[in-house]
Design a protein around this motif. Structure first.
Motif, mmCIF file in Angstrom:
data_model
loop_
_atom_site.group_PDB
_atom_site.id
_atom_site.type_symbol
_atom_site.label_atom_id
_atom_site.label_comp_id
_atom_site.label_asym_id
_atom_site.label_seq_id
_atom_site.Cartn_x
_atom_site.Cartn_y
_atom_site.Cartn_z
ATOM 1 N N ARG A 144 -5.393 -44.901 -1.027
ATOM 2 C CA ARG A 144 -4.347 -44.099 -0.369
ATOM 3 C C ARG A 144 -3.790 -44.823 0.857
ATOM 4 N NH1 ARG A 144 -7.909 -39.989 -1.330
ATOM 5 N NH2 ARG A 144 -8.645 -40.026 0.806
ATOM 6 N N ILE A 145 -4.693 -45.359 1.673
ATOM 7 C CA ILE A 145 -4.282 -46.066 2.890
ATOM 8 C C ILE A 145 -3.406 -47.271 2.541
ATOM 9 C CG2 ILE A 145 -5.160 -47.546 4.761
ATOM 10 C CD1 ILE A 145 -7.546 -45.529 4.934
ATOM 11 N N LYS A 146 -3.838 -48.065 1.580
ATOM 12 C CA LYS A 146 -3.085 -49.264 1.206
ATOM 13 C C LYS A 146 -1.689 -48.920 0.697
ATOM 14 C CE LYS A 146 -5.164 -52.279 -1.252
ATOM 15 N NZ LYS A 146 -5.987 -53.143 -2.081
ATOM 16 N N ARG A 147 -1.600 -47.903 -0.135
ATOM 17 C CA ARG A 147 -0.294 -47.514 -0.685
ATOM 18 C C ARG A 147 0.624 -46.993 0.419
ATOM 19 N NH1 ARG A 147 -0.457 -47.632 -6.221
ATOM 20 N NH2 ARG A 147 -2.549 -47.762 -7.088
ATOM 21 N N ASN A 148 0.063 -46.224 1.331
ATOM 22 C CA ASN A 148 0.842 -45.684 2.443
ATOM 23 C C ASN A 148 1.371 -46.823 3.322
ATOM 24 O OD1 ASN A 148 1.966 -43.967 4.296
ATOM 25 N ND2 ASN A 148 0.041 -43.251 5.146
ATOM 26 N N ILE A 149 0.494 -47.750 3.650
ATOM 27 C CA ILE A 149 0.903 -48.891 4.487
ATOM 28 C C ILE A 149 1.924 -49.757 3.756
ATOM 29 C CG2 ILE A 149 0.105 -51.004 5.616
ATOM 30 C CD1 ILE A 149 -2.599 -49.511 6.023
ATOM 31 N N ALA A 150 1.700 -50.001 2.468
ATOM 32 C CA ALA A 150 2.617 -50.841 1.685
ATOM 33 C C ALA A 150 4.024 -50.239 1.670
ATOM 34 C CB ALA A 150 2.096 -51.023 0.272
ATOM 35 N N ASN A 151 4.113 -48.926 1.672
ATOM 36 C CA ASN A 151 5.422 -48.258 1.644
ATOM 37 C C ASN A 151 6.191 -48.409 2.945
ATOM 38 O OD1 ASN A 151 5.255 -47.376 -0.991
ATOM 39 N ND2 ASN A 151 4.258 -45.467 -0.435
ATOM 40 N N ARG A 152 5.482 -48.671 4.039
ATOM 41 C CA ARG A 152 6.175 -48.747 5.329
ATOM 42 C C ARG A 152 6.069 -50.112 6.013
ATOM 43 N NH1 ARG A 152 2.092 -48.238 8.959
ATOM 44 N NH2 ARG A 152 0.324 -46.938 8.410
ATOM 45 N N ALA A 153 5.217 -50.988 5.506
ATOM 46 C CA ALA A 153 5.047 -52.312 6.120
ATOM 47 C C ALA A 153 6.326 -53.134 5.977
ATOM 48 C CB ALA A 153 3.875 -53.047 5.481
ATOM 49 N N THR A 154 6.611 -53.920 6.992
ATOM 50 C CA THR A 154 7.802 -54.768 6.946
ATOM 51 C C THR A 154 7.496 -56.171 6.423
ATOM 52 O OG1 THR A 154 7.467 -55.354 9.267
ATOM 53 C CG2 THR A 154 8.975 -53.526 8.798
ATOM 54 N N ASP A 155 6.212 -56.551 6.456
ATOM 55 C CA ASP A 155 5.805 -57.855 5.932
ATOM 56 C C ASP A 155 4.302 -57.839 5.687
ATOM 57 O OD1 ASP A 155 4.548 -58.235 8.446
ATOM 58 O OD2 ASP A 155 6.249 -59.353 9.223
ATOM 59 N N ARG A 156 3.786 -58.944 5.170
ATOM 60 C CA ARG A 156 2.347 -59.005 4.847
ATOM 61 C C ARG A 156 1.468 -58.892 6.078
ATOM 62 N NH1 ARG A 156 0.416 -61.951 -0.464
ATOM 63 N NH2 ARG A 156 2.089 -61.253 -1.803
ATOM 64 N N ALA A 157 1.912 -59.445 7.186
ATOM 65 C CA ALA A 157 1.120 -59.356 8.420
ATOM 66 C C ALA A 157 0.995 -57.900 8.850
ATOM 67 C CB ALA A 157 1.749 -60.200 9.519
ATOM 68 N N ASP A 158 2.093 -57.160 8.783
ATOM 69 C CA ASP A 158 2.096 -55.733 9.132
ATOM 70 C C ASP A 158 1.158 -54.967 8.197
ATOM 71 O OD1 ASP A 158 3.003 -53.481 10.591
ATOM 72 O OD2 ASP A 158 4.566 -53.071 9.092
ATOM 73 N N TYR A 159 1.204 -55.298 6.916
ATOM 74 C CA TYR A 159 0.338 -54.671 5.912
ATOM 75 C C TYR A 159 -1.131 -54.943 6.233
ATOM 76 C CZ TYR A 159 -1.928 -53.986 1.367
ATOM 77 O OH TYR A 159 -2.776 -53.596 0.364
ATOM 78 N N THR A 160 -1.458 -56.188 6.528
ATOM 79 C CA THR A 160 -2.834 -56.571 6.834
ATOM 80 C C THR A 160 -3.340 -55.865 8.085
ATOM 81 O OG1 THR A 160 -2.529 -58.702 5.753
ATOM 82 C CG2 THR A 160 -4.350 -58.541 7.322
ATOM 83 N N ILE A 161 -2.527 -55.852 9.120
ATOM 84 C CA ILE A 161 -2.914 -55.174 10.373
ATOM 85 C C ILE A 161 -3.153 -53.687 10.114
ATOM 86 C CG2 ILE A 161 -2.054 -54.465 12.652
ATOM 87 C CD1 ILE A 161 -0.660 -57.282 12.735
ATOM 88 N N GLY A 162 -2.335 -53.090 9.269
ATOM 89 C CA GLY A 162 -2.475 -51.670 8.968
ATOM 90 C C GLY A 162 -3.789 -51.307 8.304
ATOM 91 N N LYS A 163 -4.409 -52.252 7.605
ATOM 92 C CA LYS A 163 -5.678 -51.988 6.917
ATOM 93 C C LYS A 163 -6.895 -52.235 7.802
ATOM 94 C CE LYS A 163 -5.137 -55.012 3.719
ATOM 95 N NZ LYS A 163 -5.420 -55.851 2.557
#
Length: 177
Positions: A144-163
């Motif tokens: 759930r967390i990964k999908r939520n972050i993936a929907n709003r992340a602007t790039d891979r770094a943002d996605y990684t930080i979100g996790k």
């Protein structure tokens, strides 16, 4: 900007692809490695992920690293020192046929690392994977967390930080057990 990160449903093919890659790697580095580990989200049944395998080659000591680098180069990998960190050496692929197996196999995208058996990074990868494999509630939450972050992340770094918070929490549980 919309996210360029897409999380796929878990696919049994990920494990099959890992096993085939592991065979080629072990065949070419047999006397230099202790084991080859499938880590990361694609290694956890039921967990959605980007379809990119994470593979850790485990070596006994850094004494064999030069020979490992040389052998990996012979099958199409190259050492990425700039992406390497203490305890984890990163390797890139020259093309989609890497590792070269003589059959022109087009391999699934993957990240390859070489870790000393005493590496903290290796210990973290294994602890995180094993915790998720034995805790379906954590898998569902992480998915759930990964999908939520993936929907709003602007790039891979943002996605990684979100996790990061979730990963830190799981590692505290896993290593603290």
């Amino acid at each position: 900007m919309l996210s360029e990160i897409e999380i796929y449903e878990y696919d049994e093919q990920w494990s099959k692809s890992f096993r085939l890659l592991k065979q080629v790697i072990e065949l070419n580095l047999t006397d230099l490695v202790i084991k080859v580990e499938h880590v990361g989200s694609t290694a956890v049944k039921g967990l959605g992920a980007k379809p990119i395998l994470d593979i850790d080659i485990v070596i006994k000591s850094y004494d064999v690293l030069p020979a490992v680098i040389q052998r990996l180069e012979k099958i199409g990998y190259f050492h990425q020192e700039v992406w390497s960190i203490e305890g984890r050496e990163a390797f890139g692929r020259k093309d989609t046929l890497t590792p070269w197996d003589g059959n022109n196999t087009i391999w699934m995208e993957h990240h390859l690392y070489v870790c000393n058996q005493d590496s903290n990074e290796l210990a973290r990868h294994i602890a995180f994977r094993d915790y998720l494999r034995s805790n379906p509630e954590a898998v569902a939450e992480y998915d759930r967390i990964k999908r939520n972050i993936a929907n709003r992340a602007t790039d891979r770094a943002d996605y990684t930080i979100g996790k990061t918070d979730f990963i830190t929490k799981i590692l505290e549980r896993a290593i603290g057990e």
